[in-house]
Design a protein around this motif. Structure first.
Motif, PDB file in Angstrom:
ATOM      1  N   ALA A   1      25.499 -31.912  10.626  1.00  0.00           N
ATOM      2  CA  ALA A   1      26.592 -31.572  11.532  1.00  0.00           C
ATOM      3  C   ALA A   1      26.159 -31.448  12.984  1.00  0.00           C
ATOM      4  O   ALA A   1      26.919 -31.713  13.872  1.00  0.00           O
ATOM      5  CB  ALA A   1      27.262 -30.283  11.094  1.00  0.00           C
ATOM      6  N   SER A   2      24.939 -31.018  13.224  1.00  0.00           N
ATOM      7  CA  SER A   2      24.510 -30.900  14.607  1.00  0.00           C
ATOM      8  C   SER A   2      23.033 -31.220  14.716  1.00  0.00           C
ATOM      9  O   SER A   2      22.290 -31.132  13.759  1.00  0.00           O
ATOM     10  CB  SER A   2      24.790 -29.491  15.132  1.00  0.00           C
ATOM     11  OG  SER A   2      24.028 -28.550  14.423  1.00  0.00           O
TER      12      SER A   2
ATOM     13  N   ASP B   1      27.429 -30.776  18.220  1.00  0.00           N
ATOM     14  CA  ASP B   1      28.219 -30.919  17.005  1.00  0.00           C
ATOM     15  C   ASP B   1      28.751 -32.354  16.938  1.00  0.00           C
ATOM     16  O   ASP B   1      29.856 -32.644  17.373  1.00  0.00           O
ATOM     17  CB  ASP B   1      29.357 -29.902  16.994  1.00  0.00           C
ATOM     18  CG  ASP B   1      30.149 -29.937  15.698  1.00  0.00           C
ATOM     19  OD1 ASP B   1      29.824 -30.751  14.801  1.00  0.00           O
ATOM     20  OD2 ASP B   1      31.095 -29.149  15.579  1.00  0.00           O
TER      21      ASP B   1
ATOM     22  N   ASP C   1      29.631 -33.980  14.360  1.00  0.00           N
ATOM     23  CA  ASP C   1      30.635 -34.190  13.320  1.00  0.00           C
ATOM     24  C   ASP C   1      32.061 -33.835  13.739  1.00  0.00           C
ATOM     25  O   ASP C   1      32.994 -34.105  12.997  1.00  0.00           O
ATOM     26  CB  ASP C   1      30.277 -33.382  12.069  1.00  0.00           C
ATOM     27  CG  ASP C   1      29.098 -33.985  11.332  1.00  0.00           C
ATOM     28  OD1 ASP C   1      28.840 -35.196  11.495  1.00  0.00           O
ATOM     29  OD2 ASP C   1      28.424 -33.239  10.608  1.00  0.00           O
ATOM     30  N   HIS C   2      32.238 -33.245  14.897  1.00  0.00           N
ATOM     31  CA  HIS C   2      33.572 -32.862  15.362  1.00  0.00           C
ATOM     32  C   HIS C   2      33.780 -33.316  16.805  1.00  0.00           C
ATOM     33  O   HIS C   2      33.994 -32.502  17.700  1.00  0.00           O
ATOM     34  CB  HIS C   2      33.770 -31.345  15.221  1.00  0.00           C
ATOM     35  CG  HIS C   2      33.628 -30.885  13.811  1.00  0.00           C
ATOM     36  ND1 HIS C   2      32.442 -30.427  13.301  1.00  0.00           N
ATOM     37  CD2 HIS C   2      34.523 -30.879  12.794  1.00  0.00           C
ATOM     38  CE1 HIS C   2      32.605 -30.129  12.026  1.00  0.00           C
ATOM     39  NE2 HIS C   2      33.856 -30.398  11.692  1.00  0.00           N
TER      40      HIS C   2
END
Length: 176
Positions: A23-24, A34, A36-37
């Motif tokens: 994710a990070s 981050d 993933d977002h």
């Protein structure tokens, strides 16, 4: 059309995502990002393209108007947030080739290009495979090598270059 390595343009399947990320991850010069977002494009056709691509792991969206596209996530040079952009690409072996042009070529370089020149660490999604990579502006020799390949893939790039003249549209090489 073949690439300089002799492979048919757009015919290669993406390599395994041996470098898939969590994710990070930390950037070379800062705290964790981050990946993933990411922020997506504003409402409209590009956002619809990105959402379809992500929701189907590229089954819907990898081919757009008959050409291959990838999702490039860059680190915004001002906010530090990950930002995702759909782009037409060509391949030469493990390299992904994209052009840094606005919709018509005349509007200057897009923000994602300015972002990657400040922070070359990027994330690339090609179909279902996602990996960390580094992006850089092609050397003049590389640009000469790949320009014809990219304009054969998407002929409108010639019109973009004509509209951008005398400025040269940057060609970007993404390598894992």
């Amino acid at each position: 059309m073949q690439t300089k390595t002799g492979a048919p343009a757009g015919a290669q399947s993406p390599a395994t995502a041996a470098g898939s990320t969590t994710a990070s991850s930390a950037t070379a010069d800062g705290p964790a990002v981050d990946w993933d977002h990411p922020a997506d494009p504003p409402a409209g056709p590009r956002l619809a393209h990105v959402r379809a691509y992500v929701d189907t792991s590229g089954a819907d969206g990898h081919l757009w108007r008959g050409v291959p596209t990838l999702l490039l996530t860059t680190l915004d040079r001002i906010s530090g947030r990950a930002v995702r952009t759909p782009l037409i690409y060509g391949r030469d072996g493990a390299r992904h080739i994209v052009l840094a042009t606005a919709a018509d070529g005349a509007g200057g370089v897009p923000s994602w290009y300015r972002d990657l020149t400040a922070h070359p660490e990027v994330r690339v999604q090609v179909g279902a495979l996602t990996a960390q990579a580094r992006a850089r502006t092609a050397t003049p020799a590389e640009r000469e090598t790949y320009w014809e390949f990219m304009t054969a893939l998407w002929p409108a790039y010639e019109d973009h270059q004509a509209a951008a003249a005398p400025r040269e549209i940057p060609l970007v090489i993404i390598e894992r």
